[in-house]
Write an enzyme that holds these catalytic residues in place. Structure first.
Site, short mmCIF file in Angstrom:
data_model
loop_
_atom_site.label_atom_id
_atom_site.label_comp_id
_atom_site.label_asym_id
_atom_site.label_seq_id
_atom_site.Cartn_x
_atom_site.Cartn_y
_atom_site.Cartn_z
N GLY A 164 0.87 -1.26 0.12
CA GLY A 164 -0.01 0.00 0.25
C GLY A 164 0.72 1.18 0.05
N ASP B 19 0.44 3.18 4.64
CA ASP B 19 -0.55 3.98 3.71
C ASP B 19 -1.55 4.48 4.74
OD1 ASP B 19 -1.34 1.37 4.34
OD2 ASP B 19 -2.19 1.01 2.27
N ASP C 61 -5.35 2.30 10.80
CA ASP C 61 -6.73 2.20 11.16
C ASP C 61 -6.90 1.92 12.41
OD1 ASP C 61 -9.32 1.52 10.92
OD2 ASP C 61 -9.22 -0.12 9.42
N PHE D 85 -14.05 3.35 3.78
CA PHE D 85 -12.92 2.67 3.00
C PHE D 85 -12.44 3.16 1.76
CE2 PHE D 85 -11.37 -0.47 0.13
CZ PHE D 85 -10.49 -1.23 1.10
N ASP E 65 -5.76 -0.23 -1.96
CA ASP E 65 -6.41 -1.23 -3.07
C ASP E 65 -7.73 -1.74 -2.42
OD1 ASP E 65 -5.09 -3.12 -1.09
OD2 ASP E 65 -5.87 -4.70 -2.34
P1 5GP Z 1 -4.66 -1.54 11.03
O1 5GP Z 1 -3.59 -2.67 11.62
O2 5GP Z 1 -4.14 0.20 11.23
O3 5GP Z 1 -5.96 -1.71 11.36
O4 5GP Z 1 -4.62 -1.56 9.59
C1 5GP Z 1 -3.82 -0.94 8.58
C2 5GP Z 1 -3.81 -1.55 7.25
O5 5GP Z 1 -5.25 -2.01 6.71
C3 5GP Z 1 -3.44 -0.71 6.13
O6 5GP Z 1 -2.09 -1.04 5.88
C4 5GP Z 1 -4.31 -1.07 4.85
O7 5GP Z 1 -3.51 -1.97 4.38
C5 5GP Z 1 -5.58 -1.69 5.43
N1 5GP Z 1 -6.57 -0.70 5.33
C6 5GP Z 1 -7.14 -0.04 6.46
N2 5GP Z 1 -8.01 0.68 6.07
C7 5GP Z 1 -8.24 0.82 4.77
C8 5GP Z 1 -9.09 1.65 3.64
O8 5GP Z 1 -9.85 2.46 3.97
N3 5GP Z 1 -8.70 1.33 2.39
C9 5GP Z 1 -7.55 0.29 2.25
N4 5GP Z 1 -7.68 0.20 0.84
N5 5GP Z 1 -7.03 -0.54 3.06
C10 5GP Z 1 -7.21 -0.10 4.30
MG MG Z 2 -1.41 -2.26 3.94
#
Ligand code: 5GP
Ligand code: MG
Length: 181
Positions: free
Chosen positions: A43, A99, A102, A151, A158
């Protein structure tokens, strides 16, 4: 591909202006200290490519690949490292690039892992952060934009592997996620 876009949330010009500012802040903070940039695949590839071109300082770049959480709601299995199999970060100032932040679990795991590998320092930099009701597992040291809990795709992000090549950060039509609805 363009037909699938419902809204552009952050356009390419706003992204470029912000990425330039972030690079200036990073350059100012690290000063003459050499650092190792560690982008998380896949990402962050577009973001990091733009960012480094505004960073005229001595650096190395080593990519890292982590698996997304296979578990559904109950997650305590941590982040699985797919690449590299061995780290060479001891004594280095590492700046992890992702990227989007979350839940923060990915960055939190990566941060801990690099600390265990005796990195001299670990900082994190993300282009986007979701505004959520609960605090993330970790905060990013450098943040581009805070966005609503939707999202998003584009600029490296992606859906099902697609849309990474969109130049803007966008929201897809619902029908893309549920084609039969
Ligand atoms: P976390 O571990 O912070 O919950 O997740 C981070 C990862 O989740 C990011 O690196 C990404 O790959 C994916 N992700 C979280 N939210 C989104 C979103 O809105 N769109 C996309 N494409 N990927 C997301
Ligand atoms: Mg990612």
């Amino acid at each position: 591909m363009q037909d699938d876009i419902r809204d552009i949330l952050i356009d390419r010009y706003a992204i470029q202006a912000r990425v330039y500012k972030m690079a200036q802040q990073i350059a100012a903070d690290y000063g003459q200290r050499e650092f190792l940039l560690m982008p998380l695949l896949t990402g962050s590839i577009i973001f990091v490519a733009d960012l480094v071109r505004h960073l005229p300082v001595l650096m190395r770049i080593d990519v890292m690949a982590v698996s997304s959480y296979p578990g559904k709601a109950t997650t305590n299995q941590g982040t699985r490292i797919l690449y590299p199999t061995e780290f060479d970060v001891a004594g280095k100032h590492v700046l992890v690039i992702d990227d989007i932040l979350d839940s923060g679990r990915t960055l939190n795991s990566v941060r801990n892992l690099l600390a265990e590998q005796n990195a001299a320092s670990v900082k994190t930099c993300v282009l986007l952060k979701k505004r959520l009701p609960t605090a993330p597992a970790t905060e990013a040291d450098y943040l581009g934009f805070e966005i609503a809990d939707e999202f998003v795709v584009g600029y490296g992000l992606d859906y099902n592997g697609y849309y990474r090549n969109l130049p803007d950060i966008a929201i897809l039509h619902k029908r893309v996620f549920a084609p039969d609805a």
